[in-house]
Design a protein around this motif. Structure first.
Motif, PDB file in Angstrom:
ATOM      1  N   ALA A  11     -55.731   4.482 -26.318  1.00  0.00           N
ATOM      2  CA  ALA A  11     -55.152   4.477 -24.654  1.00  0.00           C
ATOM      3  C   ALA A  11     -54.249   3.669 -24.773  1.00  0.00           C
ATOM      4  N   ARG A  12     -53.489   3.789 -23.308  1.00  0.00           N
ATOM      5  CA  ARG A  12     -52.354   2.706 -23.279  1.00  0.00           C
ATOM      6  C   ARG A  12     -52.025   2.578 -22.141  1.00  0.00           C
ATOM      7  N   THR A  13     -51.242   1.230 -21.276  1.00  0.00           N
ATOM      8  CA  THR A  13     -51.089   0.754 -20.072  1.00  0.00           C
ATOM      9  C   THR A  13     -49.831   0.759 -20.093  1.00  0.00           C
ATOM     10  N   PHE A  14     -49.323   0.713 -19.098  1.00  0.00           N
ATOM     11  CA  PHE A  14     -47.119   0.643 -18.385  1.00  0.00           C
ATOM     12  C   PHE A  14     -46.597  -0.602 -18.059  1.00  0.00           C
ATOM     13  N   GLN A  15     -45.746  -0.488 -18.384  1.00  0.00           N
ATOM     14  CA  GLN A  15     -44.540  -1.546 -18.013  1.00  0.00           C
ATOM     15  C   GLN A  15     -44.619  -1.798 -16.715  1.00  0.00           C
ATOM     16  N   ASN A  16     -44.205  -0.349 -16.311  1.00  0.00           N
ATOM     17  CA  ASN A  16     -43.978  -0.692 -14.463  1.00  0.00           C
ATOM     18  C   ASN A  16     -45.373   0.100 -13.864  1.00  0.00           C
ATOM     19  N   GLN A  57     -54.046  -6.326 -11.229  1.00  0.00           N
ATOM     20  CA  GLN A  57     -52.883  -5.201 -11.284  1.00  0.00           C
ATOM     21  C   GLN A  57     -53.000  -4.726 -12.858  1.00  0.00           C
ATOM     22  N   ARG A  58     -52.729  -5.974 -13.191  1.00  0.00           N
ATOM     23  CA  ARG A  58     -52.400  -5.457 -14.797  1.00  0.00           C
ATOM     24  C   ARG A  58     -54.517  -5.620 -15.621  1.00  0.00           C
ATOM     25  N   ARG A  59     -55.066  -6.349 -15.246  1.00  0.00           N
ATOM     26  CA  ARG A  59     -55.476  -6.826 -15.428  1.00  0.00           C
ATOM     27  C   ARG A  59     -56.542  -5.295 -15.109  1.00  0.00           C
ATOM     28  N   LEU A  60     -56.685  -4.477 -14.198  1.00  0.00           N
ATOM     29  CA  LEU A  60     -57.078  -3.037 -13.525  1.00  0.00           C
ATOM     30  C   LEU A  60     -56.953  -2.152 -14.541  1.00  0.00           C
ATOM     31  N   GLU A  61     -55.492  -2.237 -15.314  1.00  0.00           N
ATOM     32  CA  GLU A  61     -55.198  -1.456 -16.034  1.00  0.00           C
ATOM     33  C   GLU A  61     -55.440  -1.255 -17.403  1.00  0.00           C
ATOM     34  N   ILE A  62     -55.600  -2.295 -17.661  1.00  0.00           N
ATOM     35  CA  ILE A  62     -56.501  -2.631 -18.863  1.00  0.00           C
ATOM     36  C   ILE A  62     -58.229  -2.436 -18.732  1.00  0.00           C
ATOM     37  N   ALA A  63     -58.559  -2.304 -17.778  1.00  0.00           N
ATOM     38  CA  ALA A  63     -59.837  -2.027 -17.476  1.00  0.00           C
ATOM     39  C   ALA A  63     -59.372  -0.488 -17.897  1.00  0.00           C
ATOM     40  N   ILE A  67     -46.185  -3.984 -27.021  1.00  0.00           N
ATOM     41  CA  ILE A  67     -44.126  -4.700 -26.835  1.00  0.00           C
ATOM     42  C   ILE A  67     -44.677  -5.950 -25.696  1.00  0.00           C
ATOM     43  N   GLU A  68     -44.147  -6.523 -26.264  1.00  0.00           N
ATOM     44  CA  GLU A  68     -43.829  -7.824 -25.335  1.00  0.00           C
ATOM     45  C   GLU A  68     -42.256  -8.734 -25.239  1.00  0.00           C
ATOM     46  N   HIS A  69     -41.531  -9.061 -24.515  1.00  0.00           N
ATOM     47  CA  HIS A  69     -40.716  -9.912 -24.446  1.00  0.00           C
ATOM     48  C   HIS A  69     -40.194 -11.622 -24.060  1.00  0.00           C
ATOM     49  N   LEU A 125     -59.124   0.537 -20.945  1.00  0.00           N
ATOM     50  CA  LEU A 125     -60.815   0.863 -21.674  1.00  0.00           C
ATOM     51  C   LEU A 125     -61.777   2.110 -21.397  1.00  0.00           C
ATOM     52  N   ALA A 126     -61.476   2.727 -19.963  1.00  0.00           N
ATOM     53  CA  ALA A 126     -63.044   3.162 -19.792  1.00  0.00           C
ATOM     54  C   ALA A 126     -62.864   4.361 -20.972  1.00  0.00           C
ATOM     55  N   THR A 127     -61.210   5.390 -21.291  1.00  0.00           N
ATOM     56  CA  THR A 127     -61.531   5.770 -21.998  1.00  0.00           C
ATOM     57  C   THR A 127     -62.331   5.837 -23.535  1.00  0.00           C
ATOM     58  N   LYS A 128     -62.970   4.730 -23.488  1.00  0.00           N
ATOM     59  CA  LYS A 128     -63.401   4.390 -24.875  1.00  0.00           C
ATOM     60  C   LYS A 128     -61.837   4.500 -25.661  1.00  0.00           C
ATOM     61  N   PRO A 129     -61.133   3.795 -26.340  1.00  0.00           N
ATOM     62  CA  PRO A 129     -59.625   3.985 -27.046  1.00  0.00           C
ATOM     63  C   PRO A 129     -60.383   3.046 -28.418  1.00  0.00           C
ATOM     64  N   GLN A 130     -60.027   3.538 -29.219  1.00  0.00           N
ATOM     65  CA  GLN A 130     -60.485   2.240 -30.540  1.00  0.00           C
ATOM     66  C   GLN A 130     -58.733   1.417 -30.157  1.00  0.00           C
ATOM     67  N   LEU A 131     -57.959   2.094 -30.223  1.00  0.00           N
ATOM     68  CA  LEU A 131     -56.318   1.391 -30.957  1.00  0.00           C
ATOM     69  C   LEU A 131     -56.092   1.459 -29.182  1.00  0.00           C
ATOM     70  N   LEU A 132     -55.271   0.020 -28.909  1.00  0.00           N
ATOM     71  CA  LEU A 132     -55.309   0.006 -27.392  1.00  0.00           C
ATOM     72  C   LEU A 132     -53.901  -0.328 -27.147  1.00  0.00           C
ATOM     73  N   LEU A 133     -52.867   0.672 -26.773  1.00  0.00           N
ATOM     74  CA  LEU A 133     -51.331   0.024 -26.750  1.00  0.00           C
ATOM     75  C   LEU A 133     -50.974  -0.540 -24.769  1.00  0.00           C
ATOM     76  N   LEU A 134     -50.258  -1.685 -25.235  1.00  0.00           N
ATOM     77  CA  LEU A 134     -49.932  -3.002 -24.371  1.00  0.00           C
ATOM     78  C   LEU A 134     -48.478  -2.999 -24.129  1.00  0.00           C
ATOM     79  N   ASP A 135     -48.071  -1.954 -22.942  1.00  0.00           N
ATOM     80  CA  ASP A 135     -46.770  -1.679 -23.046  1.00  0.00           C
ATOM     81  C   ASP A 135     -45.573  -3.190 -21.709  1.00  0.00           C
ATOM     82  N   GLU A 136     -45.823  -4.728 -22.813  1.00  0.00           N
ATOM     83  CA  GLU A 136     -45.372  -5.372 -21.692  1.00  0.00           C
ATOM     84  C   GLU A 136     -46.115  -5.515 -21.206  1.00  0.00           C
ATOM     85  N   PRO A 137     -47.025  -6.204 -20.637  1.00  0.00           N
ATOM     86  CA  PRO A 137     -48.655  -6.666 -20.202  1.00  0.00           C
ATOM     87  C   PRO A 137     -48.556  -7.681 -19.629  1.00  0.00           C
TER      88      PRO A 137
END
Lengths: 476, 278
Positions: B107-112, B181-187, B232-234, B190-202
């Motif tokens: 599962a992933r989140t988005f930068q913007n 909003q960031r936390r909601l994106e992560i939630a 990915i992070e700055h 998580l709802a897709t039941k991932p084992q690997l979480l990809l975070l794009d500039e959280p």
């Protein structure tokens, strides 16, 4: 309180049943009423009146209530002042005339009583909402039935209601696509055409086929299906074409999708008029003499069921997926929603209901011709959706009735020259209605872009909340 | 040795004549937090999008738990234009769409932030449950799946509680403050039941205080949901704080790899970030 409710509901049921039995009796023997109208047998001296009475009796025998009533009215009028209608006769006539409406009212009362009973026995309030909705639905349909009986089945009001219900179904199906899934499609008229033709082709009575298909040796299809089966078939035919069209078209982005579907609708219209398909579609000639409906209850029932199904779909997990695609395709896909499959699903379902709506429109018009399903029909529907609010089912329904009423009825006077005294109102002539109508639409689209309902739904809860809030602010 | 949960091999992404990512290889192990860092325009997000199926890499392979999920080699116009390395190493073509990647458990989140704008917080999470439905169109429309619906509602509420958004569940997603909003994106991910979480500039757009909270939050959900995280992070604070290992890329090329301490002292990294001393 509970006992009171139970007793009240039982009393209501009892009185409603009594009314039904009583009215049923009055409806059963109009001969008796007709005979009693002229107790002094004044008609014996007048052959004209005798004839009128005979006609009334004849149609009563045939069981045609509307015709009987018309003849009785003529018969009574024929007497002029001579006939003294007694109170009893007046009452009998009233019951005969309004019997069906009264039965409808009794049914509403019975359902209301049942709802009351449910609310009394159901202490946890689990079925309260269902009871209220059941009552509202019965009230709506009984209301339509009563209005139809009072206004006459062919009155302008009923025409508007019938066409409004049909357009409501098609507008909601378009809203499912444009408003809820965010697919801008302009092919609705094409799918309506497929539905209308499928329905018409399969329900022309066998004995009429030779006449309808006179240029094509009686046509290809030589059987006819029951209307409800043909209605479903109409939807399936439209859905089938949609699934074929969807394969290439749904991979396109918004504007291109609109152009492609518009093109599809135009092509379909041309194909259905093609002479080579004549044995099936009757070429560019009319299809007629297929099964139609008399009462407005039929389109209301079909449209009601279909709209309810669409609403239930939108409130399911699939509906949520559709809305997700509308809001953000990229995010929806990242949440595991297969874009193409879900778009295809929405497209096919929308077309299914457009097909059913097209079939209903064919029934309403009693004839079908491919050339009537122009792209302007799609634009009308699109306007209804925009006026009602993209993403609001109740908005589309409301806007359909308003749109049809304005275009068919309320603005009709603009097409005729009007005189105020000796002064002729300028501009009013045939065609001016469309000018005013266009202006109204432009104003709506410019200033009320979100439509009547926005993306909200009309609901009792919201309404009651609003009233309560108003009441509170007044008290404060 | 157990299989890597995610492995990238020689990923090259070329747009026209520009090689955005050049032959990037990396891996993420079970239970790890791995970060990919680099200056602006280094190709981090591009590399990320090659994993999530948004881009089809021009060359290279991605495997998930040892299973090949993405594979490509220069085709079409790229055959002549290709300027990356490992030109003839791959022959297979595997190009899954993002929904299939998510279905695998990534599962992933988005930068913007990309939330569903017209939906409430609760509905945003609920939509992500669609992936794990067992109902079909008919049972769902006729509402014969009320048991499953109830489970999904329940689980959505649990997730919202886990990310501390339960009080805001009926608010419009876009009306939330940025951090929420960031936390909601992560939630939602998580709802897709991932084992690997990809975070794009959280931590994009967050102040240091918010970033600290986020670090704790990421560690917390990683524990709670037994995740591996690839981000990915700055923000160096965040990366140094939580990462087990760090990859550094510059101009599409891997320039360093190691633990936070190792990477911090690497002269190449310092040069890439601060420029060369004259």
């Amino acid at each position: 309180m509970k006992a009171f409710k139970i007793i009240l509901s039982l009393l209501l049921v009892a009185s409603a049943v009594a009314l039904i039995v009583f009215v049923g009796g009055a409806l059963g023997n109009p001969d008796d009423v007709i005979a009693r109208l002229d107790a002094d047998n004044l008609a014996a001296t007048d052959s004209k009146l005798q004839k009128a009475r005979d006609r009334a009796l004849e149609s009563a025998q045939a069981g045609d209530r509307e015709k009987t009533l018309r003849n009785i009215d003529r018969y009574v009028e024929g007497f002029g002042d001579q006939l003294e209608l007694g109170g009893q006769n007046r009452l009998d006539l009233f019951f005969y005339r309004h019997g069906p409406s009264l039965i409808a009212v009794s049914i509403v009362v019975i359902v209301a009583a049942a709802a009351l009973l449910v609310s009394a026995l159901d202490s946890r309030g689990r079925y309260r909402k269902a009871a209220i909705y059941a009552l509202l639905i019965v009230l709506l349909y009984a209301g339509i039935y009563i209005v139809e009986n009072l206004a006459g089945a062919s009155s302008m009001l009923m025409t508007v209601l019938k066409k409004g219900a049909i357009y409501a179904l098609i507008a909601v199906s378009l809203n499912l696509l444009n408003g809820f899934t965010g697919l801008f499609s302009l092919g609705q008229a094409g799918f309506m055409l497929i539905g209308a033709y499928t329905y018409a082709i399969f329900t022309i009575a066998t004995e009429n086929r030779a006449q309808v298909y006179q240029y094509y040796n009686g046509g290809l299809v030589q059987f006819s299906l029951p209307p409800l089966v043909a209605l479903v078939l109409a939807g399936l035919a439209a859905a089938f074409f949609a699934s074929l069209v969807g394969l290439p078209v749904l991979r396109l982005k918004s504007d291109y999708l609109a152009i492609a579907t518009l093109g599809f609708a135009e092509i379909i219209r041309a194909i259905f008029q093609y002479d080579g398909l004549g044995p099936l579609t009757n070429g560019s000639n009319l299809l007629r003499k297929f099964a139609t409906f008399d009462s407005a209850l039929f389109p209301f029932a079909v449209a009601g069921v279909c709209i309810a199904l669409i609403a239930m779909l939108i409130h399911s997990t699939y509906g949520r997926a559709f809305k997700a695609i509308r809001d953000d395709e990229v995010a929806a896909e990242a949440m595991g929603i297969n874009l193409f499959r879900h778009k295809q699903m929405a497209f096919v379902i929308s077309s299914f209901f457009a097909g059913v709506g097209g079939a209903l429109l064919a029934m309403f018009q009693t004839t079908v011709q491919a050339s009537a399903f122009k792209s302007s029909m799609t634009y009308e529907l699109l306007l209804i959706v925009v006026i009602g609010g993209m993403g609001s089912i109740t908005g589309s329904v409301l806007a359909s009735f308003l749109f049809i009423a304005s275009s068919e009825w309320w603005l009709r006077f603009l097409d005729n020259t009007q005189m105020i005294g000796d002064f002729q109102v300028p501009l009013l002539r045939s065609g001016f209605r469309m000018v005013v109508f266009s202006a109204i639409i432009m104003v709506v689209v410019l200033f009320y872009r979100r439509g009547i309902m926005g993306d909200k739904e009309f609901s009792l809860k919201r309404l009651s909340q609003r009233f309560r809030r108003k009441g509170e602010s007044r008290n404060a | 040795m157990p299989e890597h949960i995610l492995q990238l091999k020689d990923i090259t992404m070329q747009f026209g004549g520009v090689v955005a990512v050049d032959s990037l290889s990396l891996y993420v192990d079970e239970g790890e937090i791995v970060a990919l860092i680099g200056p602006n325009g280094a190709g981090k997000t591009t590399a990320f999008n090659c994993v999530t199926g948004v881009y089809k890499p021009t060359n290279g392979q991605v495997s998930y738990r040892g299973k090949l999920i993405v594979s490509n080699h220069p085709q079409g116009k790229m055959k002549t234009l290709y300027a990356g390395s490992d030109k003839d190493k791959y022959t297979q073509v595997l190009e899954p769409t993002p929904d299939k990647i998510t279905a695998l458990g990534i599962a992933r989140t988005f930068q913007n932030i990309r939330l569903f704008k017209t939906q409430t917080v609760f509905e945003n999470v609920l939509i992500a449950m669609h992936l794990h439905r067992t109902s079909n169109l008919f049972t769902a429309t006729l509402h014969l799946n009320s048991k499953e619906e109830k489970q999904h509602h329940q689980r959505a509420l649990e997730l919202l509680e886990a990310v501390n958004l339960l009080d805001q569940k009926d608010e419009l997603a876009t009306s939330l403050p940025y951090g929420m909003q960031r936390r909601l994106e992560i939630a939602r991910a998580l709802a897709t039941k991932p084992q690997l979480l990809l975070l794009d500039e959280p931590a994009a757009g967050m102040n240091p205080q918010e970033t600290d909270t986020l670090s704790a939050f990421i560690l917390d959900i990683k524990q709670q949901f037994k995740l591996s995280v690839f981000l990915i992070e700055h923000h160096m604070d965040l990366v140094m704080d939580i990462s087990d290992r760090i990859y550094v890329i510059d101009f599409g090329k891997l320039i360093a790899h190691g633990t936070p301490a190792e990477v911090q002292d690497n002269p190449d990294v310092i040069r890439a970030y601060l420029g060369v001393e004259e």
